[in-house]
Enzyme design. Structure first.
Site, PDB file in Angstrom:
ATOM      1  N   ARG A 242       0.859  -1.186   0.000  1.00 13.47           N
ATOM      2  CA  ARG A 242       0.000   0.000   0.000  1.00 13.47           C
ATOM      3  C   ARG A 242       0.894   1.235   0.000  1.00 13.47           C
ATOM      4  NH1 ARG A 242      -3.406  -2.636  -1.745  1.00 13.47           N
ATOM      5  NH2 ARG A 242      -5.505  -3.035  -0.957  1.00 13.47           N
ATOM      6  N   GLU A 271      -3.006   7.478  -4.641  1.00 16.85           N
ATOM      7  CA  GLU A 271      -3.166   7.075  -6.037  1.00 16.85           C
ATOM      8  C   GLU A 271      -4.621   7.241  -6.487  1.00 16.85           C
ATOM      9  OE1 GLU A 271      -1.855   2.893  -5.233  1.00 16.85           O
ATOM     10  OE2 GLU A 271      -3.755   2.335  -6.179  1.00 16.85           O
ATOM     11  N   HIS A 289      -0.668   0.048 -10.150  1.00 17.18           N
ATOM     12  CA  HIS A 289      -1.362  -0.915  -9.273  1.00 17.18           C
ATOM     13  C   HIS A 289      -1.814  -2.161 -10.048  1.00 17.18           C
ATOM     14  CE1 HIS A 289      -3.695  -1.080  -5.206  1.00 17.18           C
ATOM     15  NE2 HIS A 289      -3.367  -2.295  -5.606  1.00 17.18           N
TER      16      HIS A 289
HETATM   17  C1  DGY Z   1      -5.823  -5.920  -3.196  1.00 18.72           C
HETATM   18  O1  DGY Z   1      -6.541  -6.869  -3.523  1.00 18.72           O
HETATM   19  O2  DGY Z   1      -5.807  -5.464  -2.076  1.00 18.72           O
HETATM   20  C2  DGY Z   1      -4.933  -5.367  -4.236  1.00 18.72           C
HETATM   21  O3  DGY Z   1      -4.295  -4.214  -3.878  1.00 18.72           O
HETATM   22  C3  DGY Z   1      -5.618  -5.259  -5.558  1.00 18.72           C
HETATM   23  O4  DGY Z   1      -4.899  -6.136  -6.333  1.00 18.72           O
END
Ligand code: DGY
Length: 323
Positions: A242, A271, A289
């Site tokens: 993250r 983001e 991402h």
């Molecule tokens: C999640 O599932 O938390 C991811 O960041 C998306 O792929």
């Protein structure tokens, strides 16, 4: 009996939207626009299940609507730091996520970033495309060797373990990790991994540092200017976890000043808005991402949400209940 009403906040892969429409009175997001707070509130008022994803802020403001019809948030994604779980609990909502099915693809993206930044893959690609390449020479675009180097993992959950397997068994990397909840000893033994006593020890001893902890209050800006100074000058940071785990400004400075050698990033604080400082740097590889972005994984994630809804509406505890 009428079918439960389910609202999905973004487009899902066709195959899973089809399954959803067959099973439920489903409202899809045909034009795939990000829902506003008012639209999310409406969804909470008008559906039995709302299926948000990692970019939907499911804040107390959204969850505290009156009257509340929704009983379950079937999150499309493993991370749920965008959901105010205390507010969800207080409203009696069940919250589910989609673990396991995205482990390998996210780990693959971490390896892609690690290799791309160390071996200057993106720079090389641009160099060829811009027709700047004048031919092989012994000093052209030298990067950093990956095989046999030391990889430090912050967080040692499923995705970190998958990265460690690929890095250790595929690239002969030595694995270090920090995690308050370490994996079983047989996992540690298989990876010949060493658990560090502290984050400082891991940062001091790693050639590559890869983030695999959850986002949220507890890990906010875990890596700041002080932590970057603890890293080796030739070290690289990889973030597929993250964005808010990293202090963006401190990272940009560390990359500019050579405090660390480079970074491979798939996630960013705030983001999709990107600190423009990142765009001025050559020693950073930036992805939008993409961790779980394969057809196979996104279909599996959608199916996992539906399996959770199916269990819930059958009166059972969903397999991936987090609240
Ligand atoms: C999640 O599932 O938390 C991811 O960041 C998306 O792929």
């Amino acid at each position: 009996m009428s079918k439960p009403k389910v609202i999905v906040t973004r487009r899902w892969p066709k195959a899973v939207e089809k399954r959803l429409v067959e099973l439920y009175d489903a409202q899809l997001n045909e034009d795939d626009h990000p829902l506003t707070v008012a639209e999310l509130q409406d969804a909470m008022r008008s559906a039995d299940a709302v299926c948000p994803t990692v970019t939907d802020p499911m804040t107390a403001e959204v969850l505290n609507v009156q009257p509340l019809r929704a009983k379950i948030l079937g999150n499309f994604g493993v991370g749920f730091n965008h959901i105010d779980v205390d507010a969800a609990k207080a409203r009696g909502l069940t919250v589910t996520n989609t673990p396991e099915v995205l482990t390998d693809c996210t780990a693959d993206i971490a390896m892609l970033l690690l290799l791309a930044v160390a071996r200057r893959g993106m720079e090389g690609h641009e160099h060829v495309r811009r027709k700047e390449w004048t031919g092989w020479r012994p000093t052209h675009m030298l990067g950093t060797k990956v095989t046999g180097k030391i990889l430090g993992l912050i967080g040692m959950g499923r995705i970190a373990q998958a990265v460690a397997r690929k890095a250790h068994h595929g690239f002969g990397m030595k694995i270090l990790f920090v995690d308050p909840y370490p994996p079983a000893q047989n996992v540690v033994d298989d990876l010949q991994a060493r658990r560090c006593e502290s984050l400082e020890e891991l940062l001091n001893d790693s050639d590559f540092v890869s983030l695999h902890c959850p986002g949220g209050k507890e890990t906010y800006h875990l890596l700041d200017a002080e932590k970057f100074r603890m890293m080796r000058p030739g070290a690289y940071l990889i973030n597929t976890a993250r964005g808010d785990v990293v202090d963006n400004r401190a990272l940009i400075l560390a990359l500019k000043n050579g405090t660390i050698a480079g970074a491979g990033l798939d996630v960013y604080e705030g983001e999709p808005d990107l600190d423009p400082g990142f765009l001025e740097l050559d020693n950073v590889v930036l992805l939008p991402h993409l961790g779980s972005a394969t057809v196979e994984t996104r279909e599996a994630m959608g199916n996992r949400v539906i399996d959770n809804l199916e269990a819930f509406f059958a009166g059972k505890t969903p397999r991936d209940k987090v609240v």
